[in-house]
Design a protein around this motif. Structure first.
Motif, PDB file in Angstrom:
ATOM      1  N   THR A 159      24.565  83.462  33.852  1.00 32.13           N
ATOM      2  CA  THR A 159      25.387  82.802  32.762  1.00 32.13           C
ATOM      3  C   THR A 159      26.823  83.086  33.867  1.00 32.13           C
ATOM      4  OG1 THR A 159      24.605  83.969  31.565  1.00 32.13           O
ATOM      5  CG2 THR A 159      26.764  83.756  30.712  1.00 32.13           C
ATOM      6  N   PRO A 160      27.496  82.284  33.996  1.00 29.72           N
ATOM      7  CA  PRO A 160      29.420  81.646  34.064  1.00 29.72           C
ATOM      8  C   PRO A 160      29.884  83.516  33.974  1.00 29.72           C
ATOM      9  CG  PRO A 160      28.342  79.569  33.141  1.00 29.72           C
ATOM     10  CD  PRO A 160      27.777  80.994  32.543  1.00 29.72           C
ATOM     11  N   ASP A 161      30.807  83.647  34.850  1.00 26.91           N
ATOM     12  CA  ASP A 161      32.021  84.824  34.646  1.00 26.91           C
ATOM     13  C   ASP A 161      32.710  83.824  33.490  1.00 26.91           C
ATOM     14  OD1 ASP A 161      31.101  86.074  36.567  1.00 26.91           O
ATOM     15  OD2 ASP A 161      33.377  85.192  37.939  1.00 26.91           O
ATOM     16  N   GLY A 162      32.861  84.942  32.568  1.00 30.84           N
ATOM     17  CA  GLY A 162      34.182  84.585  31.293  1.00 30.84           C
ATOM     18  C   GLY A 162      33.089  84.491  30.340  1.00 30.84           C
ATOM     19  N   TRP A 163      31.750  84.032  30.114  1.00 34.32           N
ATOM     20  CA  TRP A 163      31.146  83.413  29.140  1.00 34.32           C
ATOM     21  C   TRP A 163      29.944  85.396  29.074  1.00 34.32           C
ATOM     22  CZ3 TRP A 163      29.618  78.179  27.534  1.00 34.32           C
ATOM     23  CH2 TRP A 163      30.791  77.648  28.347  1.00 34.32           C
ATOM     24  N   VAL A 164      29.083  84.778  28.080  1.00 33.47           N
ATOM     25  CA  VAL A 164      28.453  85.717  27.437  1.00 33.47           C
ATOM     26  C   VAL A 164      27.745  85.301  26.798  1.00 33.47           C
ATOM     27  CG1 VAL A 164      29.828  87.371  26.897  1.00 33.47           C
ATOM     28  CG2 VAL A 164      29.453  86.205  25.115  1.00 33.47           C
ATOM     29  N   ASP A 165      25.832  85.643  27.392  1.00 34.81           N
ATOM     30  CA  ASP A 165      24.433  84.837  26.181  1.00 34.81           C
ATOM     31  C   ASP A 165      24.976  85.913  24.479  1.00 34.81           C
ATOM     32  OD1 ASP A 165      24.390  85.210  29.249  1.00 34.81           O
ATOM     33  OD2 ASP A 165      22.508  86.701  28.479  1.00 34.81           O
ATOM     34  N   VAL A 166      24.511  84.872  23.816  1.00 27.42           N
ATOM     35  CA  VAL A 166      24.858  85.316  22.502  1.00 27.42           C
ATOM     36  C   VAL A 166      23.063  84.890  21.811  1.00 27.42           C
ATOM     37  CG1 VAL A 166      27.379  84.376  22.499  1.00 27.42           C
ATOM     38  CG2 VAL A 166      25.938  82.750  21.763  1.00 27.42           C
ATOM     39  N   GLN A 167      22.308  83.943  22.497  1.00 30.42           N
ATOM     40  CA  GLN A 167      21.418  84.110  21.868  1.00 30.42           C
ATOM     41  C   GLN A 167      19.929  83.690  22.730  1.00 30.42           C
ATOM     42  OE1 GLN A 167      20.816  80.961  18.712  1.00 30.42           O
ATOM     43  NE2 GLN A 167      18.320  81.791  18.057  1.00 30.42           N
ATOM     44  N   TRP A 168      18.720  84.174  22.410  1.00 31.11           N
ATOM     45  CA  TRP A 168      18.027  84.046  23.870  1.00 31.11           C
ATOM     46  C   TRP A 168      16.068  82.957  22.345  1.00 31.11           C
ATOM     47  CZ3 TRP A 168      16.883  85.038  28.145  1.00 31.11           C
ATOM     48  CH2 TRP A 168      18.163  85.534  29.424  1.00 31.11           C
ATOM     49  N   TRP A 169      15.726  82.794  23.490  1.00 31.63           N
ATOM     50  CA  TRP A 169      14.153  82.536  22.493  1.00 31.63           C
ATOM     51  C   TRP A 169      12.973  82.018  23.298  1.00 31.63           C
ATOM     52  CZ3 TRP A 169      19.362  79.273  22.829  1.00 31.63           C
ATOM     53  CH2 TRP A 169      19.037  78.296  23.110  1.00 31.63           C
ATOM     54  N   ASN A 170      12.346  81.531  22.840  1.00 32.75           N
ATOM     55  CA  ASN A 170      11.107  80.286  24.349  1.00 32.75           C
ATOM     56  C   ASN A 170      11.123  79.226  24.087  1.00 32.75           C
ATOM     57  OD1 ASN A 170       9.180  80.359  25.946  1.00 32.75           O
ATOM     58  ND2 ASN A 170       7.564  81.691  25.352  1.00 32.75           N
ATOM     59  N   SER A 171      10.925  77.900  25.263  1.00 35.77           N
ATOM     60  CA  SER A 171      11.400  76.781  24.625  1.00 35.77           C
ATOM     61  C   SER A 171      10.256  75.934  26.157  1.00 35.77           C
ATOM     62  CB  SER A 171      12.428  76.563  25.379  1.00 35.77           C
ATOM     63  OG  SER A 171      12.763  75.437  25.583  1.00 35.77           O
ATOM     64  N   ALA A 172       9.349  75.079  25.727  1.00 36.09           N
ATOM     65  CA  ALA A 172       8.857  74.753  26.873  1.00 36.09           C
ATOM     66  C   ALA A 172       8.880  73.947  28.140  1.00 36.09           C
ATOM     67  CB  ALA A 172       7.548  74.010  26.427  1.00 36.09           C
ATOM     68  N   GLY A 173      10.711  73.838  27.025  1.00 35.11           N
ATOM     69  CA  GLY A 173      11.430  73.112  28.697  1.00 35.11           C
ATOM     70  C   GLY A 173      11.932  73.740  29.932  1.00 35.11           C
ATOM     71  N   CYS A 174      11.593  75.573  29.703  1.00 32.96           N
ATOM     72  CA  CYS A 174      11.947  76.050  30.822  1.00 32.96           C
ATOM     73  C   CYS A 174      11.096  76.730  31.399  1.00 32.96           C
ATOM     74  CB  CYS A 174      13.461  77.267  30.523  1.00 32.96           C
ATOM     75  SG  CYS A 174      14.873  76.157  29.871  1.00 32.96           S
TER      76      CYS A 174
ATOM     77  N   THR B 141      26.674  98.496  18.989  1.00 26.36           N
ATOM     78  CA  THR B 141      26.032  98.267  19.980  1.00 26.36           C
ATOM     79  C   THR B 141      24.807  98.379  18.153  1.00 26.36           C
ATOM     80  OG1 THR B 141      25.167 100.340  20.513  1.00 26.36           O
ATOM     81  CG2 THR B 141      26.286  99.349  22.146  1.00 26.36           C
ATOM     82  N   TYR B 142      23.466  97.262  18.767  1.00 26.27           N
ATOM     83  CA  TYR B 142      23.377  96.843  17.358  1.00 26.27           C
ATOM     84  C   TYR B 142      22.217  96.488  18.168  1.00 26.27           C
ATOM     85  CZ  TYR B 142      25.026  92.979  16.539  1.00 26.27           C
ATOM     86  OH  TYR B 142      25.823  91.780  16.294  1.00 26.27           O
ATOM     87  N   TYR B 143      20.628  96.360  16.700  1.00 19.84           N
ATOM     88  CA  TYR B 143      19.387  95.479  17.797  1.00 19.84           C
ATOM     89  C   TYR B 143      19.096  94.068  16.932  1.00 19.84           C
ATOM     90  CZ  TYR B 143      14.888  93.263  17.623  1.00 19.84           C
ATOM     91  OH  TYR B 143      14.233  92.250  17.822  1.00 19.84           O
ATOM     92  N   SER B 144      18.947  92.420  17.433  1.00 19.28           N
ATOM     93  CA  SER B 144      19.830  91.582  17.012  1.00 19.28           C
ATOM     94  C   SER B 144      17.944  91.120  17.496  1.00 19.28           C
ATOM     95  CB  SER B 144      20.902  91.045  17.066  1.00 19.28           C
ATOM     96  OG  SER B 144      20.221  89.999  16.708  1.00 19.28           O
ATOM     97  N   SER B 145      17.377  90.233  16.541  1.00 23.29           N
ATOM     98  CA  SER B 145      16.136  89.572  17.255  1.00 23.29           C
ATOM     99  C   SER B 145      15.842  89.080  17.259  1.00 23.29           C
ATOM    100  CB  SER B 145      15.224  89.466  16.014  1.00 23.29           C
ATOM    101  OG  SER B 145      15.523  88.293  15.245  1.00 23.29           O
ATOM    102  N   GLY B 146      17.497  88.373  17.545  1.00 30.36           N
ATOM    103  CA  GLY B 146      18.079  86.396  18.620  1.00 30.36           C
ATOM    104  C   GLY B 146      18.149  87.238  20.276  1.00 30.36           C
TER     105      GLY B 146
END
Length: 121
Positions: A41-56, A96-101
């Motif tokens: 993740t580049p500087d100044g950016w944050v991760d906002v969601q994760w998932w599984n993809s066959a493309g990766c 802070t909290y839990y998120s399935s995303g």
């Protein structure tokens, strides 16, 4: 000689086009980009969601993420971000909290994995 200049010009254009399309450097605040988890993740950016993809690739570990540009937001702005990257300079964790995303591990838990960030300077 002309052929050499033409080849150099073409190579320069190709490199420039690749740099423009491959880099989120020209993004505006709040813009999002999807990318494979293997890319940093580049500087100044944050991760906002994760998932599984066959493309990766394959497997059970989430391997794709959406990142968000936080550069340029005014002081006082609040955003939610996955705890898989540290907040950029000028942003403070307020909750802070839990998120399935934001489940970025193959072994899920209900431990807090998401932050509310606030722009402080």
């Amino acid at each position: 000689m002309i052929r050499t200049r033409y080849a150099v010009a073409l190579a320069t254009m190709a490199v420039t086009a690749l740099a423009v399309t491959a880099s989120p450097a020209s993004a505006a605040p709040g813009d999002t980009v999807n990318m494979c988890a293997s890319a940093l993740t580049p500087d100044g950016w944050v991760d906002v969601q994760w998932w599984n993809s066959a493309g990766c690739g394959s497997g059970f570990t989430p391997n794709m993420k959406q990142i968000k540009d936080l550069r340029g937001y005014p002081v006082g702005t609040q955003v939610n971000a996955c705890a898989s990257t540290w907040p950029p300079a000028g942003w403070t964790i307020t909750n802070t909290y839990y998120s399935s995303g934001c489940r970025y591990s193959a072994v899920p838990s209900f431990n807090p994995n998401t932050w509310t960030l606030k722009r402080t300077f």
